[in-house]
Design an enzyme around this catalytic site. Structure first.
Site, PDB file in Angstrom:
ATOM      1  N   ASN A 135     -17.434  -8.964 -36.349  1.00  0.00           N
ATOM      2  CA  ASN A 135     -17.188  -7.557 -36.041  1.00  0.00           C
ATOM      3  C   ASN A 135     -16.957  -6.852 -37.375  1.00  0.00           C
ATOM      4  OD1 ASN A 135     -16.329  -5.091 -35.161  1.00  0.00           O
ATOM      5  ND2 ASN A 135     -14.717  -5.866 -33.817  1.00  0.00           N
ATOM      6  N   ARG A 193     -20.992  -7.640 -33.029  1.00  0.00           N
ATOM      7  CA  ARG A 193     -20.639  -6.438 -32.269  1.00  0.00           C
ATOM      8  C   ARG A 193     -21.393  -5.262 -32.895  1.00  0.00           C
ATOM      9  NH1 ARG A 193     -14.765  -4.669 -30.803  1.00  0.00           N
ATOM     10  NH2 ARG A 193     -15.334  -3.110 -29.287  1.00  0.00           N
ATOM     11  N   HIS A 230     -16.392   0.453 -25.299  1.00  0.00           N
ATOM     12  CA  HIS A 230     -15.541  -0.650 -24.809  1.00  0.00           C
ATOM     13  C   HIS A 230     -16.303  -1.493 -23.777  1.00  0.00           C
ATOM     14  CE1 HIS A 230     -11.683   1.792 -25.804  1.00  0.00           C
ATOM     15  NE2 HIS A 230     -11.895   0.897 -26.759  1.00  0.00           N
ATOM     16  N   LEU A 255      -6.502   0.363 -22.297  1.00  0.00           N
ATOM     17  CA  LEU A 255      -5.591   1.261 -23.006  1.00  0.00           C
ATOM     18  C   LEU A 255      -5.127   0.611 -24.296  1.00  0.00           C
ATOM     19  CD1 LEU A 255      -3.382   2.208 -19.894  1.00  0.00           C
ATOM     20  CD2 LEU A 255      -5.510   3.299 -20.643  1.00  0.00           C
ATOM     21  N   ASN A 298      -5.358   1.598 -28.897  1.00  0.00           N
ATOM     22  CA  ASN A 298      -5.424   2.778 -29.764  1.00  0.00           C
ATOM     23  C   ASN A 298      -6.555   3.677 -29.319  1.00  0.00           C
ATOM     24  OD1 ASN A 298      -3.562   3.138 -31.796  1.00  0.00           O
ATOM     25  ND2 ASN A 298      -4.318   1.288 -32.832  1.00  0.00           N
ATOM     26  N   ARG A 304      -7.009  10.199 -31.011  1.00  0.00           N
ATOM     27  CA  ARG A 304      -8.134  11.003 -30.514  1.00  0.00           C
ATOM     28  C   ARG A 304      -7.672  11.866 -29.341  1.00  0.00           C
ATOM     29  NH1 ARG A 304     -11.548   5.903 -29.905  1.00  0.00           N
ATOM     30  NH2 ARG A 304     -12.290   5.468 -32.009  1.00  0.00           N
ATOM     31  N   ASP A 350       1.591   5.237 -32.501  1.00  0.00           N
ATOM     32  CA  ASP A 350       1.806   3.930 -31.883  1.00  0.00           C
ATOM     33  C   ASP A 350       2.648   4.070 -30.604  1.00  0.00           C
ATOM     34  OD1 ASP A 350       1.826   0.811 -33.135  1.00  0.00           O
ATOM     35  OD2 ASP A 350       3.260   1.249 -31.531  1.00  0.00           O
ATOM     36  N   CYS A 351       2.164   3.451 -29.544  1.00  0.00           N
ATOM     37  CA  CYS A 351       2.825   3.609 -28.245  1.00  0.00           C
ATOM     38  C   CYS A 351       4.242   3.016 -28.230  1.00  0.00           C
ATOM     39  CB  CYS A 351       1.953   2.975 -27.173  1.00  0.00           C
ATOM     40  SG  CYS A 351       2.448   3.395 -25.522  1.00  0.00           S
ATOM     41  N   GLY A 363      -3.987  -3.239 -25.783  1.00  0.00           N
ATOM     42  CA  GLY A 363      -2.614  -3.389 -26.293  1.00  0.00           C
ATOM     43  C   GLY A 363      -1.576  -2.702 -25.417  1.00  0.00           C
ATOM     44  N   ILE A 364      -1.870  -1.490 -24.964  1.00  0.00           N
ATOM     45  CA  ILE A 364      -0.921  -0.752 -24.119  1.00  0.00           C
ATOM     46  C   ILE A 364      -1.013  -1.243 -22.673  1.00  0.00           C
ATOM     47  CG2 ILE A 364      -0.303   1.533 -23.232  1.00  0.00           C
ATOM     48  CD1 ILE A 364      -1.456   2.722 -25.873  1.00  0.00           C
ATOM     49  N   GLU A 394      -1.896  -4.049 -21.488  1.00  0.00           N
ATOM     50  CA  GLU A 394      -1.385  -5.410 -21.277  1.00  0.00           C
ATOM     51  C   GLU A 394       0.128  -5.496 -21.459  1.00  0.00           C
ATOM     52  OE1 GLU A 394      -3.648  -8.115 -23.804  1.00  0.00           O
ATOM     53  OE2 GLU A 394      -5.479  -7.063 -23.224  1.00  0.00           O
ATOM     54  N   ASN A 395       0.677  -4.579 -22.266  1.00  0.00           N
ATOM     55  CA  ASN A 395       2.081  -4.733 -22.654  1.00  0.00           C
ATOM     56  C   ASN A 395       3.054  -3.682 -22.162  1.00  0.00           C
ATOM     57  OD1 ASN A 395       1.841  -7.104 -24.436  1.00  0.00           O
ATOM     58  ND2 ASN A 395       0.480  -5.754 -25.596  1.00  0.00           N
ATOM     59  N   GLU A 406     -12.983  -9.573 -25.923  1.00  0.00           N
ATOM     60  CA  GLU A 406     -14.308  -9.062 -26.286  1.00  0.00           C
ATOM     61  C   GLU A 406     -15.115 -10.099 -27.064  1.00  0.00           C
ATOM     62  OE1 GLU A 406     -12.080  -5.596 -27.797  1.00  0.00           O
ATOM     63  OE2 GLU A 406     -13.715  -4.402 -26.975  1.00  0.00           O
TER      64      GLU A 406
HETATM   65  P1  ADP Z   1      -7.161  -1.110 -30.687  1.00  0.00           P
HETATM   66  O1  ADP Z   1      -7.788  -0.020 -29.859  1.00  0.00           O
HETATM   67  O2  ADP Z   1      -6.932  -0.714 -32.106  1.00  0.00           O
HETATM   68  O3  ADP Z   1      -7.788  -2.473 -30.497  1.00  0.00           O
HETATM   69  P2  ADP Z   1      -4.897  -2.346 -29.314  1.00  0.00           P
HETATM   70  O4  ADP Z   1      -5.621  -2.726 -28.064  1.00  0.00           O
HETATM   71  O5  ADP Z   1      -4.492  -3.412 -30.252  1.00  0.00           O
HETATM   72  O6  ADP Z   1      -5.670  -1.213 -30.094  1.00  0.00           O
HETATM   73  O7  ADP Z   1      -3.591  -1.523 -28.850  1.00  0.00           O
HETATM   74  C1  ADP Z   1      -2.735  -0.953 -29.779  1.00  0.00           C
HETATM   75  C2  ADP Z   1      -1.692  -0.163 -29.009  1.00  0.00           C
HETATM   76  O8  ADP Z   1      -0.952  -1.067 -28.142  1.00  0.00           O
HETATM   77  C3  ADP Z   1      -0.660   0.508 -29.890  1.00  0.00           C
HETATM   78  O9  ADP Z   1      -0.433   1.840 -29.461  1.00  0.00           O
HETATM   79  C4  ADP Z   1       0.595  -0.301 -29.642  1.00  0.00           C
HETATM   80  O10 ADP Z   1       1.759   0.461 -29.785  1.00  0.00           O
HETATM   81  C5  ADP Z   1       0.393  -0.705 -28.201  1.00  0.00           C
HETATM   82  N1  ADP Z   1       1.279  -1.814 -27.841  1.00  0.00           N
HETATM   83  C6  ADP Z   1       1.260  -3.089 -28.274  1.00  0.00           C
HETATM   84  N2  ADP Z   1       2.314  -3.790 -27.758  1.00  0.00           N
HETATM   85  C7  ADP Z   1       3.020  -2.911 -26.983  1.00  0.00           C
HETATM   86  C8  ADP Z   1       4.199  -3.000 -26.200  1.00  0.00           C
HETATM   87  N3  ADP Z   1       4.878  -4.132 -26.094  1.00  0.00           N
HETATM   88  N4  ADP Z   1       4.610  -1.895 -25.540  1.00  0.00           N
HETATM   89  C9  ADP Z   1       3.945  -0.730 -25.643  1.00  0.00           C
HETATM   90  N5  ADP Z   1       2.813  -0.586 -26.367  1.00  0.00           N
HETATM   91  C10 ADP Z   1       2.360  -1.652 -27.037  1.00  0.00           C
END
Ligand code: ADP
Length: 400
Positions: free
Chosen positions: A7, A92, A181, A209, A211, A241, A283-284, A331-332, A334-335, A385
């Site tokens: 990538n 990619r 995506h 969800l 960045n 964005r 950052d979330c 990232g968002i 899943e977490n 991915e």
């Molecule tokens: P990208 O689009 O760059 O691949 P990711 O899928 O890695 O992004 O997601 C990054 C986002 O996930 C960031 O906004 C980060 O704050 C958020 N994130 C990661 N872990 C958590 C968490 N535990 N709680 C809330 N948000 C999270």
């Protein structure tokens, strides 16, 4: 079977060596700040828990790929004896335009077609092409496969992908919704269908969800709509964005402030979204911490993000005539239990019932988050991915 997944970005090169049949990851790593002072090389070998991180000048992508090959074949910590053990390389590629509705074996014609789409993804396609050419140069004779971010969405019907602007813009400039995506939406929807027992008919909404963020409506395994457009700027509110915005508002800002096209591009892609509203971070996690501390802007940003996710979910359920499963990934997705919970608020009228307890527990892997009484299943499905790239590469070189 060993597939090297590449990538390639403007100043970074991410790589993984994967067995697509067993899903084993032999090595995973990153070359960062290529061509910038302070380049960094990272390698992780999961089987031995080996990790390497070192500062190493990498002026070009060729330097970076040479580092990757040297590390993969290193006598002490490498994972293959020589590059001869690598069967194929999967790349990619950001934009396949209307030329590519699936992954392809790369030949001269494909290279030209990818190049011809550079105008649709000026920041990404040229870099992806450079990654391919560098691999061809350093590992001659290996099959290279292109896997496109846009290909999965080529099944969208015209009423979903057309913009209501003069038809000549589509005919002459190929201006339409493409969506991105694609690998993630493909991986998550395939996994969702497996969880459902592979029914012939299925209506799935995937919320990727991160960045960057997008939602897709996947009916019977095919994408029928998605929130990103000609470019990844459209749709959801993202880290930096803006997502959906009245195009008239952009002209108004441009004229009032006397901004150039480049300024506007920076404003909507790098200064908007969470960062634009919250102003302190994109950052979330920072956003959630600030909201918990009573920050009003953080609260507004979260309300805006989740309002839009919820609106898209309802809209895509309408587009499909119902929904069987909603999946969260990225990232968002899943977490963040908060973002999932707020996004599904008020959707009970559609039979969507989140199990708040399951949603608040942190568990690895695919996790069911809906109540048993919910008419719609809700899942967290971590995306992969790279595995899609490795699987597609494998299938293509096997002639499948
Ligand atoms: P990208 O689009 O760059 O691949 P990711 O899928 O890695 O992004 O997601 C990054 C986002 O996930 C960031 O906004 C980060 O704050 C958020 N994130 C990661 N872990 C958590 C968490 N535990 N709680 C809330 N948000 C999270």
């Amino acid at each position: 079977m060993k597939v090297l997944v590449i990538n390639c970005g403007s100043s970074s090169l991410k790589y993984q060596l994967i067995n697509p049949e067993t899903e084993e990851v032999f090595a995973i790593g990153l070359c960062d700040r290529i061509g910038i002072h302070g380049s960094k090389f990272e390698l992780e070998v999961p089987a031995s828990n080996f990790e390497l991180e070192k500062e190493k000048d990498m002026g070009t992508h060729k330097d970076a790929l040479e580092m990757v090959i040297a590390a993969l074949t290193d006598e002490e910590f490498g994972v293959v004896k020589s590059v001869a053990e690598i069967d194929a390389i999967g790349h990619r590629v950001a934009h396949g335009g209307e030329n590519f509705s699936r992954s392809v074996l790369i030949d001269r014609e494909v290279l030209e077609a990818i190049g011809a789409n550079n105008c649709l993804a000026p920041l990404h396609n040229p870099e992806n092409l450079m990654g391919i050419l560098t691999c061809m140069l350093l590992m001659p004779g290996k099959p290279n496969v292109a896997v496109f971010d846009t290909a999965f969405h080529q099944t969208m019907p015209a009423e979903a992908f057309m913009y209501a602007i003069p038809y000549s813009e589509y005919k002459e400039l190929k201006v339409r919704k493409y969506g991105f995506h694609g690998m993630s939406h493909k991986y998550v929807s395939t996994t969702a269908r497996e969880i459902m027992g592979k029914p012939e008919m299925s209506k799935i909404i995937i919320c990727h969800l991160g960045n960057g963020a997008s939602i897709a409506a996947v009916k019977d395994g095919k994408s029928i709509d998605t929130s990103m457009g000609l470019t990844p700027t459209d749709g959801l509110m993202m880290g930096t964005r803006c997502g959906d915005v009245d195009p008239g508002a952009l002209f108004y800002i441009k004229n009032k402030r006397g901004l150039s096209d480049k300024d506007m591009d920076t404003k909507i892609n790098k200064k908007s979204g969470i960062l634009g509203i919250f102003e302190k971070s994109s950052d979330c996690r920072d956003l959630e911490i600030a909201r918990a501390g009573g920050d009003v802007r953080a609260e507004l940003a979260i309300n805006m993000m989740t309002y839009r996710i919820r609106s898209y979910i309802a809209s895509y359920a309408a587009a499909m005539g119902g929904v069987d499963m909603i999946c969260f990934t990225g990232g968002i997705g899943e977490n963040s239990s908060l973002i999932r919970s707020k996004s599904l608020e008020k959707l009970k009228f559609m039979g969507i019932e989140l199990d708040e307890e399951a949603n608040s527990v942190r568990k690895k892997g695919n996790v069911k988050l809906s109540k048993n009484s919910s008419k719609v299943a809700i899942y967290k499905i971590p995306t992969n991915e790279e595995l899609v790239i490795a699987r597609d590469t494998f299938n293509i070189i096997q002639g499948k």
